[in-house]
Scaffold this motif. Sequence first.
Motif, mmCIF file in Angstrom:
data_model
loop_
_atom_site.group_PDB
_atom_site.id
_atom_site.type_symbol
_atom_site.label_atom_id
_atom_site.label_comp_id
_atom_site.label_asym_id
_atom_site.label_seq_id
_atom_site.Cartn_x
_atom_site.Cartn_y
_atom_site.Cartn_z
ATOM 1 N N PRO A 1 -37.561 98.715 14.742
ATOM 2 C CA PRO A 1 -38.185 97.763 15.664
ATOM 3 C C PRO A 1 -37.993 98.144 17.131
ATOM 4 C CG PRO A 1 -37.110 96.561 13.928
ATOM 5 C CD PRO A 1 -36.728 98.005 13.747
ATOM 6 N N LEU A 2 -36.864 98.805 17.434
ATOM 7 C CA LEU A 2 -36.631 99.228 18.817
ATOM 8 C C LEU A 2 -37.698 100.221 19.257
ATOM 9 C CD1 LEU A 2 -32.786 99.747 19.068
ATOM 10 C CD2 LEU A 2 -34.168 98.065 20.261
ATOM 11 N N ARG A 3 -38.096 101.065 18.323
ATOM 12 C CA ARG A 3 -39.099 102.072 18.671
ATOM 13 C C ARG A 3 -40.461 101.432 18.877
ATOM 14 N NH1 ARG A 3 -38.534 106.375 14.523
ATOM 15 N NH2 ARG A 3 -36.347 105.853 14.719
ATOM 16 N N PHE A 4 -40.656 100.277 18.220
ATOM 17 C CA PHE A 4 -41.904 99.544 18.369
ATOM 18 C C PHE A 4 -42.217 99.319 19.853
ATOM 19 C CE2 PHE A 4 -43.430 95.226 19.257
ATOM 20 C CZ PHE A 4 -44.669 95.229 18.642
ATOM 21 N N ALA A 5 -41.168 98.989 20.625
ATOM 22 C CA ALA A 5 -41.367 98.734 22.053
ATOM 23 C C ALA A 5 -41.915 99.966 22.758
ATOM 24 C CB ALA A 5 -40.048 98.300 22.685
ATOM 25 N N GLY B 1 -46.938 89.213 26.803
ATOM 26 C CA GLY B 1 -46.476 88.927 25.439
ATOM 27 C C GLY B 1 -45.716 90.094 24.864
ATOM 28 N N ILE B 2 -46.313 91.271 25.008
ATOM 29 C CA ILE B 2 -45.669 92.450 24.424
ATOM 30 C C ILE B 2 -44.329 92.723 25.087
ATOM 31 C CG2 ILE B 2 -45.884 94.948 24.224
ATOM 32 C CD1 ILE B 2 -48.908 94.371 23.739
ATOM 33 N N GLN B 3 -44.282 92.494 26.394
ATOM 34 C CA GLN B 3 -43.001 92.707 27.088
ATOM 35 C C GLN B 3 -41.931 91.761 26.567
ATOM 36 O OE1 GLN B 3 -44.096 92.376 31.178
ATOM 37 N NE2 GLN B 3 -44.258 94.580 31.437
ATOM 38 N N LEU B 4 -42.336 90.503 26.382
ATOM 39 C CA LEU B 4 -41.366 89.527 25.888
ATOM 40 C C LEU B 4 -40.874 89.900 24.498
ATOM 41 C CD1 LEU B 4 -42.617 86.052 27.059
ATOM 42 C CD2 LEU B 4 -40.574 87.289 27.732
ATOM 43 N N ILE B 5 -41.812 90.298 23.640
ATOM 44 C CA ILE B 5 -41.419 90.695 22.280
ATOM 45 C C ILE B 5 -40.411 91.830 22.351
ATOM 46 C CG2 ILE B 5 -42.217 91.760 20.136
ATOM 47 C CD1 ILE B 5 -44.865 90.299 20.547
ATOM 48 N N SER B 6 -40.732 92.824 23.173
ATOM 49 C CA SER B 6 -39.851 93.985 23.264
ATOM 50 C C SER B 6 -38.476 93.604 23.777
ATOM 51 C CB SER B 6 -40.449 95.039 24.195
ATOM 52 O OG SER B 6 -41.777 95.284 23.814
ATOM 53 N N VAL B 7 -38.452 92.751 24.783
ATOM 54 C CA VAL B 7 -37.161 92.313 25.307
ATOM 55 C C VAL B 7 -36.391 91.547 24.223
ATOM 56 C CG1 VAL B 7 -36.042 90.813 26.983
ATOM 57 C CG2 VAL B 7 -37.935 92.251 27.694
ATOM 58 N N GLY B 8 -37.130 90.750 23.458
ATOM 59 C CA GLY B 8 -36.500 89.993 22.376
ATOM 60 C C GLY B 8 -35.871 90.907 21.349
ATOM 61 N N GLY C 1 -32.868 92.369 22.644
ATOM 62 C CA GLY C 1 -31.823 91.343 22.644
ATOM 63 C C GLY C 1 -31.143 91.223 21.293
ATOM 64 N N GLU C 2 -31.935 91.257 20.210
ATOM 65 C CA GLU C 2 -31.361 91.159 18.866
ATOM 66 C C GLU C 2 -30.300 92.234 18.648
ATOM 67 O OE1 GLU C 2 -31.616 89.248 16.145
ATOM 68 O OE2 GLU C 2 -32.871 87.829 17.257
ATOM 69 N N TYR C 3 -30.649 93.445 19.033
ATOM 70 C CA TYR C 3 -29.715 94.550 18.794
ATOM 71 C C TYR C 3 -28.504 94.452 19.706
ATOM 72 C CZ TYR C 3 -32.791 96.758 15.490
ATOM 73 O OH TYR C 3 -33.542 97.015 14.378
ATOM 74 N N ILE C 4 -28.747 94.072 20.956
ATOM 75 C CA ILE C 4 -27.610 93.950 21.872
ATOM 76 C C ILE C 4 -26.685 92.838 21.404
ATOM 77 C CG2 ILE C 4 -26.947 93.336 24.225
ATOM 78 C CD1 ILE C 4 -29.458 94.783 25.161
ATOM 79 N N ALA C 5 -27.268 91.737 20.932
ATOM 80 C CA ALA C 5 -26.446 90.626 20.437
ATOM 81 C C ALA C 5 -25.573 91.098 19.285
ATOM 82 C CB ALA C 5 -27.345 89.484 19.980
#
Length: 314
Positions: free
Chosen positions: A227-231, A275-282, A285-289
């Motif tokens: 998913p990180l690469r998705f960004a 939208g895409i930026q927010l998704i990517s940041v999200g 965030g999941e991984y950083i969390a």
Amino acid sequence: MPELSIIVPCYNESKVVGTCYRETTLVLEELGKSYELIFVDDGSGDDTLRLIREIAANDRHVGLVSFSRNFGKEAALYAGLKAARGEYIAVMDADMQDPPSMLPAMYAVLTAEGYDSAATRRVTRAGEPPIRSFFARQFYKIIRSMSRVDIVDGARDFRMMTRQMVDAVLSLQESHRFSKGIFGWVGFKTKWLEYENTKRAAGETKWSFWKLFKYAVDGIVSFTTLPLRFASIMGFAISFFAFVYLIVVLIRTLTLGIVVPGYASLLVTILLLGGIQLISVGILGEYIARTYMESKHRPLFIVKEQTSPRPDDK
Ligand code: UDP
Ligand code: MG
């Protein structure tokens, strides 16, 4: 040391622990190997703990690990595997959806056929709400396509493993545990036994939709970073289209002069990008969390009470 350890995580299972204990004991007595039965009380709020205490007081095969609060099934499994002393170790649900009658067959797979693990998968999801089955299937499809770890559709946590494999599972200390992935990740030779889904003997499922959703996210985030690469992929794709569009606009302006319309396309572009930026940041965030939580090295569970099975006094 017992030959067999059976681990049963229990969360508010007062309606079924008795049945589970009796049925499993019948099967194990018939098998005729030395065994221990370890119930892990995952901070139940009902009578479960008292019932297990009673069972353990009357049967020296039975052990108890009781948590100080509800830590979740994954933590309960870990605690059980840690407490187990057997040569072959099985994990099993308390609600009789994992039929204890399969234990002898699993034992035979490990001892006679030379496998390291006998795992089970349901071939039907009959009796489950259709929406839940649908999302479950999608989840397995997604995680299988993203992760190299083999996660089988319909796989249960119900399985028997050798001591060697259990030690490997215990050596993975991450706190967001996803056992189905971990069992696959450690490798070893696994034989899959299939069976029809059976309904819960009594009581309610402990998994709300929200709990299952979090479980699914844990599974994906623990076993793949795709998913990180998705960004980055989206970033590249959008930059490319934006560049093409820029040239189009440039040419149009040069040939036709300045035209006013464009409000709609502008808005759409801004919203889409936002939208895409927010998704990517999200996703980030999941991984950083996860990294943050793991870096605390908290214990996976806290034991409040423990009774070990007593060794044979023969
Ligand atoms: N369980 C647990 N802690 C929890 C939730 C569930 O130990 O927070 C146990 C539960 O007591 C049962 C097993 O995990 O023995 C499977 O739960 P359940 O039958 O509710 O799940 P389902 O079969 O509906 O997937
Ligand atoms: Mg169940």
